[in-house]
Design a protein around this motif. Structure first.
Motif, PDB file in Angstrom:
ATOM      1  N   THR A 148       4.401  -4.900  19.801  1.00 55.48           N
ATOM      2  CA  THR A 148       4.386  -6.148  19.023  1.00 55.48           C
ATOM      3  C   THR A 148       4.371  -7.352  19.958  1.00 55.48           C
ATOM      4  N   ASN A 149       4.425  -7.087  21.272  1.00 54.13           N
ATOM      5  CA  ASN A 149       4.493  -8.141  22.286  1.00 54.13           C
ATOM      6  C   ASN A 149       5.623  -9.122  21.993  1.00 54.13           C
ATOM      7  N   PRO A 150       6.865  -8.614  21.959  1.00 58.05           N
ATOM      8  CA  PRO A 150       7.995  -9.464  21.571  1.00 58.05           C
ATOM      9  C   PRO A 150       8.380 -10.437  22.668  1.00 58.05           C
ATOM     10  N   ARG A 151       8.762 -11.621  22.273  1.00 62.73           N
ATOM     11  CA  ARG A 151       9.372 -12.555  23.210  1.00 62.73           C
ATOM     12  C   ARG A 151      10.849 -12.241  23.371  1.00 62.73           C
ATOM     13  N   LEU A 152      11.477 -11.730  22.315  1.00 65.00           N
ATOM     14  CA  LEU A 152      12.852 -11.246  22.348  1.00 65.00           C
ATOM     15  C   LEU A 152      12.855  -9.819  21.835  1.00 65.00           C
ATOM     16  N   LEU A 153      13.276  -8.887  22.699  1.00 69.00           N
ATOM     17  CA  LEU A 153      13.345  -7.479  22.332  1.00 69.00           C
ATOM     18  C   LEU A 153      14.796  -7.126  22.035  1.00 69.00           C
ATOM     19  N   ILE A 154      15.046  -6.585  20.840  1.00 69.26           N
ATOM     20  CA  ILE A 154      16.397  -6.220  20.402  1.00 69.26           C
ATOM     21  C   ILE A 154      16.488  -4.702  20.330  1.00 69.26           C
ATOM     22  N   LEU A 155      17.482  -4.141  21.024  1.00 67.75           N
ATOM     23  CA  LEU A 155      17.675  -2.692  21.030  1.00 67.75           C
ATOM     24  C   LEU A 155      19.063  -2.369  20.506  1.00 67.75           C
ATOM     25  N   ASP A 156      19.112  -1.643  19.385  1.00 65.39           N
ATOM     26  CA  ASP A 156      20.374  -1.290  18.740  1.00 65.39           C
ATOM     27  C   ASP A 156      20.691   0.171  19.048  1.00 65.39           C
TER      28      ASP A 156
END
Length: 231
Positions: A148-156
């Motif tokens: 998704t080409n994230p600017r902020l990557l969130i990993l749960d």
């Protein structure tokens, strides 16, 4: 990049977040720490628009995003690797990756870059995702989010329940992403691995931030780990 101020959220009439403050600067790695049931995943769901903001403000690059739907928040540049992976089991590895691929920004993540990061996904690209091992599914979930080409990557909880050798691969991946300047919000329990990766930790209890600081500051106060992370 992302600022949450006095953020309140929850499930219907059951409030979980009570005035939570969180700030994530560009190109930084931030952790969200706390015992189970303290509001970590609720925070993630609120950031991604899956739960409504019931109070306070939530801004991304100065834009209020608290009332936006999840797909619009994702298009702004927030990418999620959810707890439990949530891959599309009926699709192949390649179909899972193509399903989220976006080609709208320079410096792109594309299939070749993901396959370079996780060579096993290339080897299994025609394989049904449900037949992958747990670790391979986690690699797929991360690769899908990166596409998704994230600017902020969130990993749960990206390393929860994985074999040690696979956890090592995931941590190596996250360190590479940090070196490349990827902004990351990380929820995990492995403080030993995080201390060299994370720039700033936030500890939450009952939906409130009780402490925040650097890894060095956390190491200097071991009583905080017992107080907010101990069983």
């Amino acid at each position: 990049m992302l600022q949450a101020e006095r953020l309140e959220s929850g499930y219907g009439n059951s409030k979980v977040l009570f005035g939570l403050d969180l700030e994530i600067g560009a190109h930084s790695v931030v952790s969200l720490l706390g015992r189970n049931g303290m509001g970590k995943t609720t925070t993630v769901k609120t950031l991604m628009g899956m739960l409504p903001v019931q109070g306070g403000s939530l801004r991304f690059d100065g834009q209020e995003i608290g009332g936006l739907r999840p797909h619009r928040i994702a298009r702004l540049g927030l990418g999620l690797v959810p707890e439990g992976r949530r891959i599309f089991g009926s699709l192949s590895v390649l179909e899972n990756l193509v399903a989220t691929s976006r080609n709208e920004r320079k410096g792109l993540w594309n299939l070749e870059r993901v396959f370079g990061l996780f060579p096993r996904l290339r080897e299994r690209r025609a394989q049904s995702a449900r037949t992958l091992s747990g670790g391979e599914q986690q690699m797929l979930a991360i690769g899908r989010a990166l596409l998704t080409n994230p600017r902020l990557l969130i990993l749960d909880e990206a390393t929860e329940g994985l074999a040690p050798v696979i956890r090592h691969e995931i941590w190596a991946c996250l360190n590479q992403l940090k070196d490349e300047g990827q902004t990351i919000l990380l929820i995990d329990k492995n403080l030993k691995e995080m201390q060299h990766l994370v720039d700033r930790h936030y500890m939450i209890e009952k939906g409130r931030v009780m402490w925040h600081g650097s890894s060095q500051e956390l190491l200097a106060q071991p009583e905080l780990v017992d107080r907010y992370l101990g069983v």
